[in-house]
Each structure stands twice: as C-alpha cells, then as structure tokens.
Scaffold this active site. Sequence first.
Site, PDB file in Angstrom:
ATOM      1  N   ASP A 153       0.833  -1.192   0.000  1.00  0.00           N
ATOM      2  CA  ASP A 153       0.000   0.000   0.000  1.00  0.00           C
ATOM      3  C   ASP A 153       0.874   1.251   0.000  1.00  0.00           C
ATOM      4  OD1 ASP A 153      -2.013   1.815   0.310  1.00  0.00           O
ATOM      5  OD2 ASP A 153      -2.590   1.196   2.327  1.00  0.00           O
ATOM      6  N   ASP A 355      -1.924   6.162  -6.264  1.00  0.00           N
ATOM      7  CA  ASP A 355      -2.192   5.259  -5.150  1.00  0.00           C
ATOM      8  C   ASP A 355      -2.282   3.822  -5.668  1.00  0.00           C
ATOM      9  OD1 ASP A 355      -2.930   4.373  -2.595  1.00  0.00           O
ATOM     10  OD2 ASP A 355      -5.054   4.653  -3.005  1.00  0.00           O
TER      11      ASP A 355
END
Length: 477
Positions: A153, A355
């Site tokens: 992440d 992201d």
Amino acid sequence: MNSTRNVLNIILILCVCLSWGCTDGAQKRENGEILTHTIELSSLFPSSSSPCVLSTRASNTKSSLHVTHRHGTCSSLTSDKATTSPDHAEILRLDQARVNSIQSKLSKKLTDRVRQSKSTALPAKDGSIFGSGNYVVSVGIGTPKRDQSLIFDTGSDLTWIQCEPCVQTCYSQKAPIFNPSSSSSYYNVSCSSAACSSLSSATGNSGSCSASTCVYGIQYGDQSFSVGFLAKEKFTLTSSNVFDGVYFGCGENNQGLFTGVAGLLGLGRDKLSFPSQTATTYNKIFSYCLPSSSSYTGHLTFGTAGISRSVKFTPISTITEGTSFYGLDIVAITVGGQKLAIAPAVFSTPGALIDSGTVITRLPPKAYAALKDAFKAKMSQYPSASGVSILDTCFDLSGLKTVTIPKVAFSFSGGAVVELGSTGVLYAFKMSQVCLAFAGNSDDTNAAIFGNVQQQTLEVVYDGAGGRVGFAPNGCS
Ligand SMILES: *[C@@H]1O[C@H](CO)[C@@H](O)[C@H](O)[C@H]1NC(C)=O
C-alpha cells in the site's frame, strides 16, 4: 504552386482516409501512430482455470518480489477450486470508502495548515486509509523465516502482520499466524524509543505503553484496525536482500477486510514506512508493475535494479507534503490522439496523487466529463449499457470477439506522457456491461487519484529520495 500544394493535400487526405479505414478498425495518424487498441474480449474475463504466467522481471531481479492479484490463479491465497470471484459492487463500494478517506485526509491537512498559521492548535489526528488494495507480495519475516503474504500500500506507512497470541480477534488468514516466540530475531520496542514516538505520524495515533513495551494502534477509513506491539524483526525479501531490525506492528487484535493475507506492507513516505527504513540500501526507490489480470504476476522491486531506461519522470507534487501520499500534477489527458479541452486549473487547484490501493482513477468533475464525452464519441459503434455503482459510461459488447477502443494518455508536469496499457481503460462486469474505468469526483476541490486499473502493465517507479515518480510501458514482462 498553389495547385501543386492542393494536389499534395488531396494525396495526404487520401492516405489518411485509407489508413483510417484499416481492416481491424484501428485508427492511425498520418505519421503511422496507432490511436486505438484492439482487445480480445476474452482477455477481460480471465478464467479460473488458466495457468499462472510468472513475470520474468520478478524472477530475474534479485530485489524483486512477485506481485499477485489477491483473487485468481496466481494467488496462493485462493484455494484451487473454490475461487471466490470478487463481488464487483463490493469492490467499488470499498474503493469509494478509500477515496473518501484519502480526500478527507488531504483536505483536513489543508485546513490544518490554514488553522495552524492562525493559532497554535494541534493538527487533527486522522486514521490511515484502507479499502480494496488488491495486490499482494510475499515477504519472509523472522528466524527461521516464515513467508507472510502482505497487501502492499503506497497510501499508508506502518507494516504490520497478525501475531499470536490473538488477544481479542484475528481475522482468518491462509497461512498460520506468526508466532513471535518461535522466532529468534524478534524484539519488542520500548516506549521511550524514537520509533515509538514516530507512530503518531505513521498511524495517526501515538504509541502507548504496556510493561514498558510500545503498543501501536492503527484504524483505517473502512473501520478495519490492527492493535498490538511495535516490534523489530528480520525481513527477508529474497536470499540476498535481508534486513535486520525492521520496525513493524505485531498485531494481536485485528479486524477488517484483510481476509486471507497476513497483513500490510506500508510503502508510504513517512519515516516508519518500509522504503524509509531501508533507505540506506535502496535510497527510498522502488518500482512495481501490476499485472493485467489475475492469471499473471507482476513485480515489486526495491532499489534501482531493472528500472527501464525509457522511464519518464514527473516531480512529486507539493499537494501531498506532510502526508504519506505521492502527489502528481496532471496537466492533460489525450483520448485517441486528441487532447481534451480542460483548463489547467481544473487539475492544478485540487491536485492529484498516485495510489496503489485505489482501483478506479478519480478525476475532477470537469475533466471526467470531457474524458467521457470524447470516449463515447469514439465508441459510437458500440451500443451503450446502464452504469454500475460509480461507473456511468458502459457498453454492451455481447456477441463480439474484440473491441477497438481509443488509446488514453495522461500528461504530467515535467513532460512525462504516459499511455495507458490496453487493460487500463475498461472495467468489465460482464459482456453486456463493460465500462470506462474512470469516475468523476463529486466536488471540484477533491484531489484526483491515479488508480490501479490505470497502472496495470506500466512500470511505476517511486523515487522518494529524488522526489519524483516515473512511468514506462510494458513493465511486467
Ligand atoms: C513483548 O512484550 C509483551 C508485553 O510486555 C510480552 O508479553 C512478550 O513476552 C514480549 N516478548 C519478548 C520477546 O520480549
């Protein structure tokens, strides 16, 4: 003179017309540049029986890990027969929860900055984000090492795994839960350590103390959480890339949507993130390629190994300063070779970020409207279909073998032009409902987010030390 030019013009127009009428429906510019992708529709629906194709890049680079989609053939988390096909509506719902959480973190940061300049109020604390981050790597932790499957992440910092003993709840994971007492390289971290103090910026919560051992707690935008001891362990990426004393969370109370995996690998920009902790070796540089489907693996590579020379870089924008996020400046979008008419302020006012965990790219409302109109115009030969969840531009491709779509490219500040891969434009629910994989923000002031469908098959380079992010085509093979 004039007539010669006219004849030349006519010849030119004829040539263009001829090439536009190409057999497979592909459209070209006069310089031969192809403006469309023709995709086999079957490739949008990977079958659970197709064999897993491994990324040679990941297999051949020493500091490289295979990246797999959480569901599908290549995932060790999916048991052979009972392939749980992900529920698209649920994925998109969680995706929106993640986006809301990112955008509120960013706007809170902006209002904090304004507030701080006026008074001495402390910045508001906010949780980390999580949602549907679907890409997984396997990292060895402990001595002897035990392989842990971790969602990676770029939007959060603290790495954590579930640990024995589970004092309240642990969610179910595929491999046995890590037991620190059977590892000789596990150390608790004291409450007075600098690492314990840095929890507040990494997680939004300051560390607390239990018998002088540092306790962390991290909660995510979707109500998931992990609570446990801050610890140090040996991390083995590959046999030649081993790190002693990496800070991570040994979670004894964990809940949320992490089912199957052991935990999370935090690749954000904070001090406690994995790239920051390994900075002396890798200089905060890593790259990845997200595979085009669950039947392929991609790679996550630390350091500069294998980075293509054709990578084009753009500076990390200041919009994300003081957060975990990697900011970008989008300056233009091109559809089928045509630059969309979007005023620069539409992008620059809210800013943008990249992201790994957001699925669908979010654009400012005006930019999305322009993209959607241009895309629809170039897809006019296909019947439209009703929208699903956040996706409103869909097509009925029933009965077709291939679809020809306009190429989509993003231009970033500094001159980086990134053409999306052929699987980076559509999100397929079923043959009769294949949608443009972009969505508009509800508000002009919300940041744009460059999501993971659009990143598929690109090599994406994060250069934290150099303050830049880069892109190149065909990064997985
Ligand atoms: C770490 O701290 C916890 C809580 O004080 C304790 O139960 C555990 O035994 C410690 N582990 C090690 C290896 O010191």
